[in-house]
Write a protein that holds these residues in place. Structure first.
Motif, PDB file in Angstrom:
ATOM      1  N   PRO A 172      13.721 -20.973 -11.445  1.00 44.15           N
ATOM      2  CA  PRO A 172      12.847 -20.002 -10.638  1.00 44.15           C
ATOM      3  C   PRO A 172      11.857 -19.359 -11.412  1.00 44.15           C
ATOM      4  N   ALA A 173      11.804 -19.256 -12.728  1.00 44.27           N
ATOM      5  CA  ALA A 173      10.683 -18.697 -13.297  1.00 44.27           C
ATOM      6  C   ALA A 173       9.524 -19.413 -13.342  1.00 44.27           C
ATOM      7  N   VAL A 174       9.570 -20.537 -13.153  1.00 43.52           N
ATOM      8  CA  VAL A 174       8.322 -21.702 -13.157  1.00 43.52           C
ATOM      9  C   VAL A 174       7.792 -22.125 -11.989  1.00 43.52           C
ATOM     10  N   ASP A 175       6.525 -21.933 -11.567  1.00 46.68           N
ATOM     11  CA  ASP A 175       5.720 -22.265 -10.519  1.00 46.68           C
ATOM     12  C   ASP A 175       5.585 -23.791 -10.767  1.00 46.68           C
ATOM     13  N   PHE A 176       6.345 -24.594 -10.155  1.00 41.79           N
ATOM     14  CA  PHE A 176       6.351 -26.170 -10.169  1.00 41.79           C
ATOM     15  C   PHE A 176       4.976 -26.867  -9.559  1.00 41.79           C
ATOM     16  N   LYS A 177       4.169 -25.917  -9.046  1.00 37.55           N
ATOM     17  CA  LYS A 177       2.810 -26.488  -8.773  1.00 37.55           C
ATOM     18  C   LYS A 177       1.844 -26.495 -10.023  1.00 37.55           C
ATOM     19  N   TYR A 178       1.945 -25.455 -10.644  1.00 39.77           N
ATOM     20  CA  TYR A 178       1.274 -25.380 -11.934  1.00 39.77           C
ATOM     21  C   TYR A 178       1.690 -26.450 -12.846  1.00 39.77           C
ATOM     22  N   TYR A 179       2.963 -26.652 -13.091  1.00 39.80           N
ATOM     23  CA  TYR A 179       3.797 -27.568 -13.824  1.00 39.80           C
ATOM     24  C   TYR A 179       3.323 -28.932 -13.438  1.00 39.80           C
ATOM     25  N   LEU A 180       3.256 -29.367 -12.177  1.00 40.96           N
ATOM     26  CA  LEU A 180       2.563 -30.734 -11.823  1.00 40.96           C
ATOM     27  C   LEU A 180       1.347 -30.850 -12.195  1.00 40.96           C
ATOM     28  N   ASP A 181       0.262 -29.718 -11.767  1.00 37.71           N
ATOM     29  CA  ASP A 181      -0.893 -29.836 -12.467  1.00 37.71           C
ATOM     30  C   ASP A 181      -1.066 -30.078 -13.945  1.00 37.71           C
ATOM     31  N   MET A 182      -0.229 -29.531 -14.766  1.00 38.41           N
ATOM     32  CA  MET A 182      -0.274 -29.976 -15.845  1.00 38.41           C
ATOM     33  C   MET A 182       0.013 -31.391 -16.228  1.00 38.41           C
ATOM     34  N   GLN A 183       1.075 -31.925 -15.669  1.00 38.13           N
ATOM     35  CA  GLN A 183       1.227 -33.339 -15.682  1.00 38.13           C
ATOM     36  C   GLN A 183       0.256 -34.410 -15.398  1.00 38.13           C
ATOM     37  N   VAL A 184      -0.573 -34.051 -14.351  1.00 42.71           N
ATOM     38  CA  VAL A 184      -1.654 -34.985 -13.866  1.00 42.71           C
ATOM     39  C   VAL A 184      -2.939 -34.710 -14.871  1.00 42.71           C
ATOM     40  N   ASN A 185      -3.116 -33.498 -15.092  1.00 41.28           N
ATOM     41  CA  ASN A 185      -4.078 -33.142 -16.169  1.00 41.28           C
ATOM     42  C   ASN A 185      -4.010 -33.899 -17.152  1.00 41.28           C
TER      43      ASN A 185
END
Length: 846
Positions: free
Chosen positions: A601-614
């Protein structure tokens, strides 16, 4: 060209010969402990699932996998993870190496050893300290004797307490006789193979008609003692006898062939005796490969190149523009400007009208061959621009399939037209009901059925099932995806044989889902070659890049480099330019309680998914990547689904390099609420108990996995806050969120359940009596919901011993920079023990 059959392996004549292992080769199979989507690494035999633990990122630097032997000492025993079945040479020189770590470790006898048959003798690392960080150990030794030359390797501990960790275990044959006489379980996968290597079989350029093969197989003599006899049906050149290079390379020179389709027969045989080792037949094609002038091609990122960006005059007469598609694949066409005239027409190559005045967004996707193309614009009456970009294939599984949390709303065709179709080319599985099918085909989209591979046994049976599948026989489909294969399973070879045998007269697409990284050169290179050569070279390997969040952004970046970057590096190392036939397919499934990658819950998965595609858009290792996209759209919440395809639009259509999250103010760790899973007790929370002991923390083994659907998260989600309702007054916990931006929307999520139901494995779904308090915030009531999980039918019919949760979601607009987030059990019945965790607060994508 004439209709073309898929690849066909005719015969393997013998697999009895044996041969040397390479210098530096690991005699152990899967010494890196790869085990994606598996509970434990293949080829390793654990003595106990309780005391032998697999940690995907527990090794050195948090990147490598590890195996841990762990015990509290209460039950005296020997615990181990072993690999047996090696044939080694007594008296010869070998080298054993590994990373080892200990923590509070004691044992009467433990370590990492090579042992003989019956374990009468052993050598290795057995004198280890009680506490040590990761340390590299290496030992070169003369091997003891053993019955039948059989040996094994063991990571073991006798009557231990504490922990001992192992990573990167390797056993090498050092001396020449050791290399010549050693074999391992690898021999299971070492049947002789002749693998088409480069170029793809149906992409042999007439200007340089050299077809390279790689020969793999256990040869008892030097490779120079073998040769390959190449013959071709229906061509004027004589048969060729080709020597085998030391590395197994065979180069067939096909000069003199006109463009067309041919049958190539290759026979591996002994150079002097002409005894045949194997015989294979491949269909090949000689083609003219267009010369690509890159003068007007602007590479925007790894995925996208701009090939045309020109003004269009306000003139209804036909205007023609030329562009070059740098590869076989998809292009994006956009007509930008004011309101289009009713008679607007944008046509490619004078035959395909891709845009008219009624086309949504005045955009289109089309799959085109490499080379020169022409766009004709007619009927334009206002100034505009014409943009064409070369883009990757963009994948979505599945279309028009609603979430199992119905409060998310419909994910049907109208939703797709608004939120998905502006960034997708290929659909897989799901449904296209009513007018959706015709509209999808009109848009030029591909639709692939889903083929369940199931147990990969007899190759002929797998091939027959493929040929009868809807993806091969129904007109609405363009092919199918095979779901799914694992590099960690030897049976992958049977699937390769099925592909080489497949009869595909309509040349439909065959894509293969794959889990893990290649590690066995012969077996896995053959698999990759089969997957990429199928469908006349249009086959795809779809790597399941389902990424687990890490504690912080730095750890997440290291994890992604290993999970995705290292996979692509391995793919390219095993097969030339594998990226050009590979899809990196991300997991966008984050739906508690169904299946969720959003573990923390401490991680915003939107940002994490952005890291992956980036990463795939920018890291050079992904240059020429064929495909990207998502599996699991129907398992994502509505916000995640919308965000997923915004990312595809940003990187895979527009060709951006920057993080899209920066434009929205998203961060990896929003830091708005701390300790939302109560893993650190009540740290960060203010307690207002109704009575002494009525608020406590507890740990329930398996709760995060079984009731909440946190997929592959280990014990994440097992720690909870328990509130015991007292008749006199409710319990309350709270903390203050800081750093909110007034006017911005935020999403508060939390999970509740009944403690006794969970610990008693009782199915009793209902609305639980824990409520949130957000005093002063403007709650957007139409966006939030309470989902009561009631699943116990169909695939969930065995869920009657799993307690059900409530997923609570509240969307609110901040009215100040701080917000008190509170929870109480006022609505609970007296005596109820209710639990709460996964308290998450993050910015919401409106």
């Amino acid at each position: 060209m004439k209709p073309f059959l898929s690849l066909l392996t005719i015969a393997i004549l013998t697999s009895s010969v044996e041969g040397a292992v390479a210098e530096g080769e690991n005699l152990l199979v899967n010494g890196r402990f790869d085990a994606e989507q598996l509970g434990f690494p293949e080829f390793w035999n654990p003595s106990s699932t309780k005391n032998v633990i697999y940690r995907r990122n527990g090794g050195p630097e948090g990147k490598k996998a590890s195996i841990v032997l762990k015990s509290d000492g209460t039950v005296p025993s020997t615990i181990s993870a072993r690999q047996q079945g090696m044939t080694l040479v007594a008296g010869e020189t070998y080298k054993l190496s590994a990373y080892i770590k200990t923590k509070g470790f004691k044992s009467r006898y433990a370590g990492l050893i090579v042992h003989n048959s019956g374990w009468f003798s052993a050598i290795g690392f057995t004198k280890l300290p009680a506490d040590s960080e990761w340390t590299f150990h290496e030992k070169t030794f003369k091997l003891m004797s053993s019955k039948n030359n059989e040996y094994g390797l063991a990571m073991f501990a006798c009557d231990p307490t504490g922990e001992i960790h192992f990573a990167e275990v390797k056993l090498e044959a050092v001396s020449q006789r050791a290399r010549e006489g050693s074999t391992s379980q690898m021999s299971i996968a070492a049947a002789p193979r002749l693998v088409p290597f480069r170029p793809l079989l149906n992409r042999i350029p007439r200007a340089n008609p050299v077809m390279t093969f790689k020969f793999y197989g256990p040869l008892s003599e030097k490779r120079g003692d073998y040769e390959c006899l190449i013959t071709t049906g229906g061509n004027p050149i004589p048969p060729q006898t080709i020597p085998v290079d030391k590395d197994g390379t065979i180069r067939a020179r096909l000069a003199g062939f006109p463009c067309g389709d041919y049958s190539l027969t290759a026979v591996m045989r002994h150079r002097e005796t002409h005894e045949e080792l194997l015989k294979t037949v491949f269909p090949i094609s000689i083609i003219d490969v267009p010369t690509i002038d890159r003068t007007n091609i602007k590479q925007l990122n790894n995925l996208v190149a701009e090939v045309l960006n020109r003004p269009v005059a306000a003139n209804p007469a036909a205007q023609t523009f030329n562009f070059v598609n740098p590869r076989d694949g998809w292009v994006f066409v956009a007509f930008t400007g004011g309101k289009p005239a009713p008679g607007l027409s944008v046509k490619i190559d004078d035959r395909d009208t891709v845009i008219t005045a009624t086309t949504d967004r005045l955009e289109a996707f089309r799959e085109l061959p490499m080379g020169k193309h022409r766009v004709t614009v007619s009927g334009n009456k206002a100034g505009a621009r014409l943009i064409v970009r070369s883009i990757p294939e963009i994948f979505d599984y599945p279309p028009c399939a609603n979430s199992r949390v119905p409060e998310n709303g419909s994910y049907g065709w109208e939703f797709m037209k608004k939120h998905i179709l502006y960034a997708v080319t290929t659909l897989n599985g799901g449904a296209l009901p009513g007018e959706a099918l015709g509209e999808a085909k009109g848009l030029g989209l591909k639709w692939l059925a889903n083929f369940g591979v199931g147990p990969v046994g007899d190759p002929a049976t797998v091939r027959e099932r493929m040929e009868k599948h809807a993806g091969m026989t129904k007109p609405q489909y363009d092919g199918f995806t095979s779901d799914e294969l694992f590099f960690g399973r030897i049976t992958i070879g049977n699937y390769s044989k099925a592909l080489w045998l497949l009869h595909n007269p309509e040349n439909r697409l065959v894509y293969t889902w794959i889990v893990g990284k290649p590690s066995i050169s012969s077996l896995h290179t053959d698999f990759m070659s089969a997957c990429l050569n199928i469908s006349r070279g249009r086959g795809r390997l779809l790597f399941e890049a389902y990424c687990h969040p890490q504690a912080d952004q730095k750890a997440a970046a290291a994890y992604l480099d290993d999970k995705i970057g290292e996979t692509m590096r391995r793919f390219n190392a095993f097969f030339p330019n594998a990226a050009a036939g590979t899809g990196i397919i991300f997991g966008n499934f984050n739906q508690i309680p169904i299946i969720s990658l959003e573990h923390d819950p401490a991680v915003d998965f939107k940002y994490y998914l952005d890291m992956q595609v980036n990463l795939v858009a920018n890291d050079p290792v992904f240059k020429n990547l064929a495909t990207t996209g998502y599996w699991g759209t129907y398992y994502g919440d509505e916000e995640m689904v919308r965000w997923s395809f915004k990312l595809m639009r940003h990187y895979a259509v527009e060709g951006n390099r920057d993080m899209l999250s920066a434009r929205y103010g998203f961060r990896y760790n929003p830091g708005l609420v701390i300790n939302g899973d109560f893993a650190d007790g009540m740290n960060g929370w203010t307690k207002s108990p109704a009575a002494e002991g009525s608020i406590r923390t507890d740990k329930i083994a398996g709760y995060g996995k079984n009731s909440q659907g946190r997929w592959g998260a280990g014990n994440a989600g097992d720690t909870v806050c328990v509130m015991t309702r007292r008749a006199e007054r409710p319990n309350r916990i709270s903390q203050t969120a800081h750093g909110l931006k007034p006017g911005k929307a935020y999403c508060l999520q939390f999970v509740t359940a009944d403690f006794k139901d969970v610990t008693g494995k009782k199915y009793n779904p209902r609305r639980y009596g824990i409520r949130a308090e957000l005093e002063g915030a403007k709650v957007l009531g139409d966006k939030g919901f309470v989902h009561i999980d009631r699943r116990n039918t169909g695939r969930y019919k065995h869920n009657n011993n799993v307690a059900k949760i409530n997923l609570n979601r509240i969307i609110f607009r901040a009215t100040s920079a701080t917000q008190v987030i509170g929870f109480n059990d006022e609505k609970a019945a007296a005596g109820e023990e209710l639990i709460i965790n996964f308290i998450q607060l993050k910015p919401y994508l409106e």
